[in-house]
Enzyme design. Structure first.
Site, PDB file in Angstrom:
ATOM      1  N   ASN A  20     -10.901  -3.754   4.240  1.00  0.00           N
ATOM      2  CA  ASN A  20      -9.817  -2.912   3.747  1.00  0.00           C
ATOM      3  C   ASN A  20      -8.704  -2.917   4.782  1.00  0.00           C
ATOM      4  O   ASN A  20      -8.932  -2.549   5.931  1.00  0.00           O
ATOM      5  CB  ASN A  20     -10.333  -1.481   3.522  1.00  0.00           C
ATOM      6  CG  ASN A  20      -9.210  -0.477   3.309  1.00  0.00           C
ATOM      7  OD1 ASN A  20      -8.158  -0.807   2.787  1.00  0.00           O
ATOM      8  ND2 ASN A  20      -9.448   0.758   3.713  1.00  0.00           N
ATOM      9  N   GLY A  21      -7.511  -3.337   4.389  1.00  0.00           N
ATOM     10  CA  GLY A  21      -6.385  -3.317   5.314  1.00  0.00           C
ATOM     11  C   GLY A  21      -5.621  -4.615   5.342  1.00  0.00           C
ATOM     12  O   GLY A  21      -5.695  -5.423   4.411  1.00  0.00           O
TER      13      GLY A  21
ATOM     14  N   ASP B 130      -5.862 -13.181   4.839  1.00  0.00           N
ATOM     15  CA  ASP B 130      -6.213 -12.778   6.199  1.00  0.00           C
ATOM     16  C   ASP B 130      -7.717 -12.574   6.347  1.00  0.00           C
ATOM     17  O   ASP B 130      -8.271 -12.723   7.443  1.00  0.00           O
ATOM     18  CB  ASP B 130      -5.449 -11.514   6.605  1.00  0.00           C
ATOM     19  CG  ASP B 130      -5.557 -10.370   5.596  1.00  0.00           C
ATOM     20  OD1 ASP B 130      -6.120 -10.586   4.503  1.00  0.00           O
ATOM     21  OD2 ASP B 130      -5.053  -9.270   5.889  1.00  0.00           O
TER      22      ASP B 130
ATOM     23  N   ARG C 102     -10.316  -4.626  -4.894  1.00  0.00           N
ATOM     24  CA  ARG C 102      -9.195  -5.322  -4.269  1.00  0.00           C
ATOM     25  C   ARG C 102      -7.846  -4.937  -4.855  1.00  0.00           C
ATOM     26  O   ARG C 102      -7.663  -4.931  -6.073  1.00  0.00           O
ATOM     27  CB  ARG C 102      -9.382  -6.838  -4.409  1.00  0.00           C
ATOM     28  CG  ARG C 102      -8.312  -7.662  -3.693  1.00  0.00           C
ATOM     29  CD  ARG C 102      -8.493  -9.143  -3.972  1.00  0.00           C
ATOM     30  NE  ARG C 102      -7.493  -9.951  -3.281  1.00  0.00           N
ATOM     31  CZ  ARG C 102      -7.170 -11.189  -3.615  1.00  0.00           C
ATOM     32  NH1 ARG C 102      -7.780 -11.780  -4.646  1.00  0.00           N
ATOM     33  NH2 ARG C 102      -6.255 -11.866  -2.936  1.00  0.00           N
TER      34      ARG C 102
ATOM     35  N   ILE D 208      -2.556  -8.204  -2.060  1.00  0.00           N
ATOM     36  CA  ILE D 208      -1.308  -8.143  -1.303  1.00  0.00           C
ATOM     37  C   ILE D 208      -0.973  -9.517  -0.718  1.00  0.00           C
ATOM     38  O   ILE D 208       0.148  -9.998  -0.821  1.00  0.00           O
ATOM     39  CB  ILE D 208      -1.406  -7.109  -0.158  1.00  0.00           C
ATOM     40  CG1 ILE D 208      -1.744  -5.719  -0.720  1.00  0.00           C
ATOM     41  CG2 ILE D 208      -0.116  -7.079   0.646  1.00  0.00           C
ATOM     42  CD1 ILE D 208      -0.692  -5.103  -1.590  1.00  0.00           C
TER      43      ILE D 208
ATOM     44  N   ILE E 202      11.749  12.204  -1.970  1.00  0.00           N
ATOM     45  CA  ILE E 202      11.519  13.305  -2.896  1.00  0.00           C
ATOM     46  C   ILE E 202      12.412  14.466  -2.496  1.00  0.00           C
ATOM     47  O   ILE E 202      12.541  14.789  -1.312  1.00  0.00           O
ATOM     48  CB  ILE E 202      10.037  13.748  -2.850  1.00  0.00           C
ATOM     49  CG1 ILE E 202       9.150  12.685  -3.477  1.00  0.00           C
ATOM     50  CG2 ILE E 202       9.832  15.082  -3.559  1.00  0.00           C
ATOM     51  CD1 ILE E 202       9.310  12.535  -4.974  1.00  0.00           C
TER      52      ILE E 202
ATOM     53  N   SER F 260       6.299   3.346   6.328  1.00  0.00           N
ATOM     54  CA  SER F 260       6.655   4.728   6.651  1.00  0.00           C
ATOM     55  C   SER F 260       6.930   4.855   8.148  1.00  0.00           C
ATOM     56  O   SER F 260       6.620   3.957   8.924  1.00  0.00           O
ATOM     57  CB  SER F 260       5.531   5.686   6.232  1.00  0.00           C
ATOM     58  OG  SER F 260       4.523   5.739   7.210  1.00  0.00           O
ATOM     59  N   GLY F 261       7.453   6.021   8.537  1.00  0.00           N
ATOM     60  CA  GLY F 261       7.798   6.257   9.940  1.00  0.00           C
ATOM     61  C   GLY F 261       6.803   7.134  10.672  1.00  0.00           C
ATOM     62  O   GLY F 261       7.122   7.658  11.751  1.00  0.00           O
TER      63      GLY F 261
ATOM     64  N   CYS G 154      -7.591  -2.135   0.173  1.00  0.00           N
ATOM     65  CA  CYS G 154      -8.721  -2.204  -0.739  1.00  0.00           C
ATOM     66  C   CYS G 154      -9.666  -1.046  -0.482  1.00  0.00           C
ATOM     67  O   CYS G 154      -9.386  -0.151   0.301  1.00  0.00           O
ATOM     68  CB  CYS G 154      -9.461  -3.528  -0.558  1.00  0.00           C
ATOM     69  SG  CYS G 154      -8.397  -4.988  -0.694  1.00  0.00           S
TER      70      CYS G 154
END
Length: 649
Positions: free
Chosen positions: A78-79, A105, A52, A55, A303, A376-377, A2
């Protein structure tokens, strides 16, 4: 995921609180397109706003700003807190009378604050987060950021107003905000290509540093920042209590930690989840473990570029085919990549000149068409020693550190006595031309001289990773801050290998202020939540307990991570030279971007704006255009500031 924003006015004000907080919140609509909320208390002069992206708990019960059951606290957040269900169960076991309205949460966070207090509650959170919490009883504001800095939070005083937000653009909409460029921060940006925490491009506005809790008592005029988690402290504990098991035990324990992190981040969502896949070690490890946890093919995205020197798509596809993921790839033309450039100033809000911001945005945009969350890594290089500069840096420092500094300094000053052009002339002979592929003789020997002047390894590495080596000569009226502050403050009381020192420095600077900024803004720019399993703090803490040879073994970097990946993917699919997630900026500046760059680098324009020494900029621009030297990264630093300056007017 958010966007949050807010402000407190110390003294009574005539501003319309609701109108202002709405205007500030609207700038963050991309971070939260699903819902919008504000809360205002003019009696104490506080306003909170929230956008918001739904999720977890998609119902109205997840609406923010959210109040605690007792109505003591109100929060904008946020998170994601990945262990929120475990915390909920712990709270209920301690007090069965606690009630919850929904499954979010955020609600669990508020209950934890009421039960354990703010700092003790935060120490229990596993996740990526930034939040602003108002304590109505004590009239105290808390700002907090996650341990590794995945989520952003800016703050600062403008006159009698204390303001904060997920992005700078929200602060600029406050009527009292002053858009004064911080020239000293600009000098740091020209050195690193990003602005290191706690500074921002604006005077009096700061980034909250990772792992910190800021307390603001407006009535008492008190402000305090404390670390609830510090990487420096983690490393000191790790060095005093290192891992004592075998290689096999280390591999298995790390493997179990990554499985748990990936699984937790996959489950903490009520919307579709996918993953970015480059085909490298880090992203392939995350994707392999995701697929092993899933009964159906997970969605992966990459990509591709038609320029083979910049294309990793075929490697990603090979890994995806082997693992059986539902893979989507998009080959991008140079023009499609170039079309992203005008968006960069509004995406990043302050100058950032990492060219990989372009493909990062493109892959996020691709993923958003199919999922709302993507793993992601990122973080693997900093944790497990993946950057080639670590080996190079250790090797070079080993050669020069035993030479008395006075002699090194004398040699460096002798080199600086002659211009770069003079060294170009002296070294431009047939023998040298056979050994080198370009004509950066003078700039290279100047770079060596700068390294020779280093008194410490930390200063050596700082110089090594710098773009503009003496940015105060470029940025008018600037003086660089002393940016050697460490996460947790103070000197180390344990011995560290030089290789580890570089990993530590990158983990508290390059990672949160470049890599994570790039990923957050690119993904949130298309309303996509990005998650980074390798930055789970339990993985970070274990990684630092491991001996350095588990990370770099006989010249093989990220050795232990490779051993985990080989359980899922054949070695031959992974073993290849490391590629950066980049684009051919240097070539584009001489071609399709030339007219755009020429306008931003116009000598008269530079003089009028008054930020840069025009002669230094024009010299590099002309040399680059003629093909005499490749100044792509130096010029991109200047261009990204110029583009941002043009956007922010």
């Amino acid at each position: 995921m958010c966007g949050l924003v807010g402000f407190i006015v110390k003294q009574s004000s005539n501003i319309d609180y609701e109108t202002v907080i709405k205007q500030m919140s609207m700038t963050l609509s991309h971070r939260g397109p699903d819902d919008f909320g504000i809360w205002v208390d003019p009696n104490v002069g506080i306003s909170l706003g929230h956008r918001r992206l739904s999720i977890i708990d998609l119902s109205p019960e997840g609406h923010q700003p959210m109040h605690s059951i007792s109505n003591r606290y109100v929060v904008v957040f946020n998170g994601e807190i990945y262990n929120h269900q475990d915390i909920r169960n712990e709270l209920l076991s301690q007090d069965p009378q606690i009630t919850f309205r929904g499954r979010s949460d955020t609600e669990v966070m508020l209950a934890a604050f009421e039960k354990w207090g703010v700092k003790k509650a935060v120490e229990k959170f596993v996740g990526m987060f930034a939040f602003a919490l108002w304590d109505k009883k004590e009239r105290v504001l808390y700002l907090c950021r996650d341990r590794m800095g995945e989520k952003p939070l800016y703050y600062g005083w403008v006159g009698d107003t204390f303001m904060f937000a997920s992005e700078l653009k929200a602060l600029t909409k406050h009527p009292n905000f002053k858009q004064e460029v911080n020239r000293d921060a600009l000098a740091l940006y020209m050195r690193y290509s990003y602005i290191p925490s706690p500074y921002s491009i604006y005077k009096n506005i700061f980034k909250l540093q990772p792992g910190t809790l800021l307390t603001v008592d407006v009535e008492k005029n008190l402000e305090n920042i404390e670390y609830y988690w510090s990487l420096k402290n983690v490393i000191e504990v790790a060095k005093n209590e290192p891992f004592q098991g075998s290689e096999t035990e280390a591999i298995e324990h790390l493997h179990s930690l990554i499985i748990h992190s990936v699984k937790q981040q996959m489950l903490s969502s009520d919307v579709p989840v996918g993953a970015f896949l480059s085909g490298g070690i880090d992203s392939s490890t995350v994707v392999a473990i995701m697929q092993a946890q899933s009964k159906k093919a997970i969605k992966t995205f990459s990509i591709g570029f038609y320029e083979q020197d910049y294309n990793e798509a075929q490697h990603a596809k090979a890994v995806a085919d082997y693992l059986g993921t539902d893979h989507t790839e998009l080959y991008v033309t140079p023009q499609e990549a170039i079309d992203v450039i005008p968006l960069l100033p509004s995406l990043y809000d302050e100058p950032l000149s990492d060219p990989s911001q372009i493909p990062t945005y493109l892959v996020a945009k691709l993923a958003r068409k199919h999922v709302t969350v993507s793993l992601s890594g990122d973080g693997g290089d900093e944790l497990f020693g993946g950057y080639s500069r670590y080996i190079q840096g250790k090797h070079i420092w080993k050669k020069i550190r035993n030479i008395n500094w006075r002699y090194r300094n004398l040699l460096a000053n002798t080199i600086f006595h002659y211009s770069e052009q003079h060294w170009d002339y002296l070294l431009s002979n047939k023998i040298v031309n056979r050994l080198t592929k370009n004509k950066l003789y003078g700039s290279r020997i100047y770079s060596v001289a700068m390294l020779l002047k280093s008194r410490s390894f930390e200063n050596f590495y700082r110089t090594m990773v710098s773009h503009w080596k003496i940015p105060s000569e470029l940025v008018k009226g600037s003086q660089e801050f002393n940016d050697n502050s460490e996460n947790g403050n103070g000197r180390f009381h344990v011995e560290m290998d030089d290789f580890e020192k570089m990993m530590y420095i990158d983990s508290i600077s390059y990672l949160p202020d470049d890599i994570l900024v790039k990923v957050d803004r690119a993904s949130m720019g298309v309303s996509l939540e990005s998650r980074i399993p390798l930055l789970d703090h339990r993985i970070v803490e274990f990684a630092w307990k491991l001996p350095i040879q588990y990370k770099v073994n006989n010249g093989i970097q990220k050795w232990i991570l490779r051993q985990i990946l080989y359980k899922y993917v054949p070695q031959q699919l992974i073993e290849r030279p490391k590629m950066g997630f980049g684009v051919p900026i240097g070539h584009w500046l001489r071609g399709p971007l030339r007219e755009w760059a020429e306008e931003l680098l116009d000598e008269e324009r530079l003089k009028v704006e008054g930020f840069f020494n025009p002669s230094l900029v024009r010299k590099k621009w002309i040399e680059h255009l003629k093909g005499e030297k490749n100044w792509q990264y130096y010029l991109w630093d200047v261009l990204m500031f110029q583009a941002w300056l043009n956007y922010s007017k």
